[in-house]
Write a protein that holds these residues in place. Structure first.
Motif, mmCIF file in Angstrom:
data_model
loop_
_atom_site.group_PDB
_atom_site.id
_atom_site.type_symbol
_atom_site.label_atom_id
_atom_site.label_comp_id
_atom_site.label_asym_id
_atom_site.label_seq_id
_atom_site.Cartn_x
_atom_site.Cartn_y
_atom_site.Cartn_z
ATOM 1 N N ILE A 191 0.834 -1.200 0.000
ATOM 2 C CA ILE A 191 0.000 0.000 0.000
ATOM 3 C C ILE A 191 0.874 1.257 0.000
ATOM 4 O O ILE A 191 0.635 2.199 -0.754
ATOM 5 N N MET A 192 1.901 1.272 0.833
ATOM 6 C CA MET A 192 2.740 2.456 0.967
ATOM 7 C C MET A 192 3.598 2.721 -0.263
ATOM 8 O O MET A 192 4.000 3.862 -0.513
ATOM 9 N N ASN A 193 3.900 1.678 -1.051
ATOM 10 C CA ASN A 193 4.744 1.850 -2.234
ATOM 11 C C ASN A 193 3.945 2.044 -3.525
ATOM 12 O O ASN A 193 4.512 1.967 -4.620
ATOM 13 N N ARG A 194 2.665 2.289 -3.397
ATOM 14 C CA ARG A 194 1.855 2.534 -4.586
ATOM 15 C C ARG A 194 2.290 3.837 -5.257
ATOM 16 O O ARG A 194 2.850 4.721 -4.601
ATOM 17 N N LYS A 212 0.476 8.959 -7.802
ATOM 18 C CA LYS A 212 -0.803 9.428 -8.338
ATOM 19 C C LYS A 212 -1.988 8.705 -7.687
ATOM 20 O O LYS A 212 -3.113 9.209 -7.719
ATOM 21 N N GLU A 213 -1.723 7.535 -7.125
ATOM 22 C CA GLU A 213 -2.812 6.747 -6.541
ATOM 23 C C GLU A 213 -3.089 7.215 -5.119
ATOM 24 O O GLU A 213 -2.166 7.394 -4.318
ATOM 25 N N CYS A 214 -4.350 7.422 -4.810
ATOM 26 C CA CYS A 214 -4.752 7.934 -3.497
ATOM 27 C C CYS A 214 -4.672 6.823 -2.440
ATOM 28 O O CYS A 214 -5.222 5.738 -2.632
ATOM 29 N N VAL A 215 -3.975 7.086 -1.361
ATOM 30 C CA VAL A 215 -3.883 6.167 -0.220
ATOM 31 C C VAL A 215 -4.457 6.878 1.001
ATOM 32 O O VAL A 215 -4.004 7.967 1.355
ATOM 33 N N HIS A 216 -5.464 6.281 1.609
ATOM 34 C CA HIS A 216 -6.100 6.893 2.769
ATOM 35 C C HIS A 216 -6.405 5.822 3.811
ATOM 36 O O HIS A 216 -6.005 4.650 3.659
#
Length: 593
Positions: free
Chosen positions: A330-333, A336-340
């Motif tokens: 998740i952290m290395n996405r 541009k990809e939204c991580v919440h």
């Protein structure tokens, strides 16, 4: 004394010989005075005998009819009954006052002289409350009093003084006149009797004042506690309405007294006098919600930890979880990809699998270390062998058992190794995940000696099989210990095996009894009846309160990974069975960190 029996009557108060005029005023509840005055006397009697003193005093001030009725000598019973309901050691009504006057002095903040202005301080020995305006007119400071001419001849202890050194001017003048009159009459005996009687009277009032101040201090504390409780109940209801119920339950296990109070006492507006208002709540709401967010994170961490008590011995914590493949993905996405938050909440159902995956990877690292220098039968897991111990690569510890070796502090240091991914690299200065730093594996000969002494083969006997033997070992009568403690002892001291013996049944039973006390005092307990399983420190209190039973069959002891009890490595001195710490020659605790 039992309450005076009053004949029940339906005669209303207005017909009971009282003149009632202009009784159409309304009370705060919306009732008119005439409504209550028209009630039957037996109902009024039942109401009055249950009122507290300040309520009864307020009632006397609502109308002339109530004032006239309650100030009758025959109504003294109501005042005495109300005083019995006061919390704390309030002294009895002094003989100098009637009950209504005593209640007014204790519970009414109004000046007893002018009856208009507030007077928060009470001069108990003088039986007055005085406002700032009336005080200079009615009382005199003792220093000013004895500064006057001729006062040096009069004994000071015949003057009634308050705790702050004030005398009533009228009483002080009366004492001065009496003393001067007796002195001029040359009646020495009468003067001595007067001084003696007045001194005893002053001492009695001083003792009375001390009792009153003691009750007032107690009452103030109780009132502060009551207001504090109301303020926290207000905040508790606000937080629950905003969806923080789980966090409040986590804080106090269902009660705000142990959790929310300890957290919220840090906020000044929570400790001010008076009730909590909407305005005060808006002023502190932001800070409290930030605090609750931190508590929410703590609760989530506690939740997965309490659901997997078997991993306590591994010392697994949030640093290990943060570096699992699932979190790293998740952290290395891409940027541009939204991580919440929801990205991580989606993993909530997989927590068990994530933890098991971490445990499996750690165990495989240890197995690879062992198999790099030794060969084991294919059907034997080397980590499960009773003789398996590890040596730390950074400190002097040479007898680390599995799985506690994973929790050893030297295996959890900040990493200086360059990581390929940005996310782990950015955390290496602040996190302490498991990073194996052990010496080359070598079979422990002391461990093999102890296993052979117990009649088992160290190459195939597992730790569970050694536990099942349920025996204790002793060294020439000086100490008795479990087999793991014996391995530590043999590793440290390299005894000749002739000093060892299998403890007899009596010593073994006594050792187990003392070991149980150690477990009781040091363990947290995992309850199988709770869904999800929860950890608790006070075993008996928890079982009795939550499940109504005192049986311990459904509770599993869980120890901190750094606790010697986590290895079941107990060493007790004979014959008193006193606990002995396992310390090696370099003064470093062996077996645990």
């Amino acid at each position: 004394m039992p309450p005076r029996i009053i004949k029940r009557s339906k005669t209303p108060m207005v017909s009971a010989g009282l003149e009632v005029r202009n009784t159409r005023s309304r009370t705060r509840s919306g009732l008119q005075d005439s409504d209550m005055l028209n009630m039957p006397m037996d109902i009024i009697h039942e109401i009055l005998r249950h009122l507290l003193p300040h309520d009864l005093l307020s009632l006397t001030r609502t109308s002339k009819a109530f004032h006239a009725f309650l100030m009758r000598k025959s109504s003294a019973y109501y005042w005495k009954q109300s005083l019995k309901q006061v919390d704390g050691p309030l002294p009895r009504c002094p003989k100098e006052l009637i009950e209504p006057a005593w209640v007014a002095l204790v519970f009414s903040p109004i000046c007893t002289a002018c009856g208009k202005r507030e007077a928060p301080h009470v001069y108990w020995s003088l039986f007055v409350r005085l406002c700032k305006t009336c005080r200079p007119q009615l009382v005199v400071d003792q220093h000013d009093l004895f500064r006057e001419r001729g006062m040096d001849k009069i004994p000071k202890d015949i003057f009634v003084m308050s705790g702050r050194g004030y005398c009533l001017r009228s009483e002080a003048q009366e004492v001065i006149d009496t003393w001067k009159g007796l002195s001029k009459s040359r009646n020495k005996k009468a003067l001595e009797q007067y001084v003696q009687g007045q001194t005893q009277h002053v001492k009695k009032l001083a003792k009375f004042q001390e009792s009153c101040e003691g009750w007032f201090g107690y009452s103030s504390i109780r009132e502060s506690e009551r207001l504090e409780g109301e303020r926290f109940e207000f905040v508790d209801s606000k937080l629950r309405s905003l969806g923080w119920g789980a966090e409040l339950k986590f804080l106090g296990r269902g009660s705000i007294s142990r959790g929310l109070l300890s957290v919220m006492r840090n906020y000044p507006l929570m400790n001010t006098h008076g009730p909590m208002t909407e305005r005060r709540w808006r002023a502190i709401q932001g800070e409290i919600l930030e605090c609750m967010q931190e508590i929410r994170e703590e609760r989530r961490a506690y939740k997965w930890e309490s659901q997997h008590p078997e991993l306590w011995a591994y010392g697994v914590d949030m640093d290990d979880i943060a570096l699992t493949p699932e979190i790293c993905e998740i952290m290395n996405r891409p940027a541009k990809e939204c991580v919440h938050q929801h990205s991580f909440m989606a993993l909530q159902a997989q927590v068990g699998a994530i933890l098991e995956g971490w445990r499996s990877r750690v165990c495989n690292q240890l197995r690879d270390l062992m198999r790099s220098t030794m060969r084991f039968p294919q059907n034997v897991d080397p980590l499960e062998l009773a003789a398996t111990t590890f040596r730390c690569g950074d400190c002097v510890q040479t007898c680390l058992f599995f799985p506690n070796v994973v929790a050893h502090s030297c295996q959890r240091v900040r990493s200086s190794v360059t990581q390929q991914d940005t996310y782990p690299q950015s955390l290496q200065d602040i996190m302490r995940p498991f990073l194996m730093r052990l010496r080359e594996y070598k079979l422990s000969e002391p461990a093999c000696q102890i296993v052979r002494f117990c009649g088992r083969d160290p190459e195939t006997t597992t730790a569970k099989e050694m536990d099942a033997l349920d025996i204790r070992l002793a060294t020439q009568g000086s100490a008795i210990m479990t087999w793991r403690a014996a391995i530590i002892e043999q590793t440290q001291s390299n005894h000749d095996m002739s000093v060892w013996r299998i403890a007899d049944s009596t010593d073994t039973a006594n050792a187990k009894k003392h070991e149980s006390k150690i477990v009781q005092n040091n363990a947290s307990w995992s309850c199988r009846k709770c869904i999800p399983p929860c950890l608790h420190s006070d075993l008996e209190e928890y079982l009795e309160y939550h499940h109504g039973v005192a049986e311990k069959e459904d509770m599993t002891p869980v120890f901190s990974s750094r606790d010697i009890c986590a290895n079941s490595a107990y060493k007790l001195r004979l014959p008193d069975f006193e606990v002995v710490k396992l310390i090696d020659r370099d003064q470093s605790c062996t077996g645990t960190d």
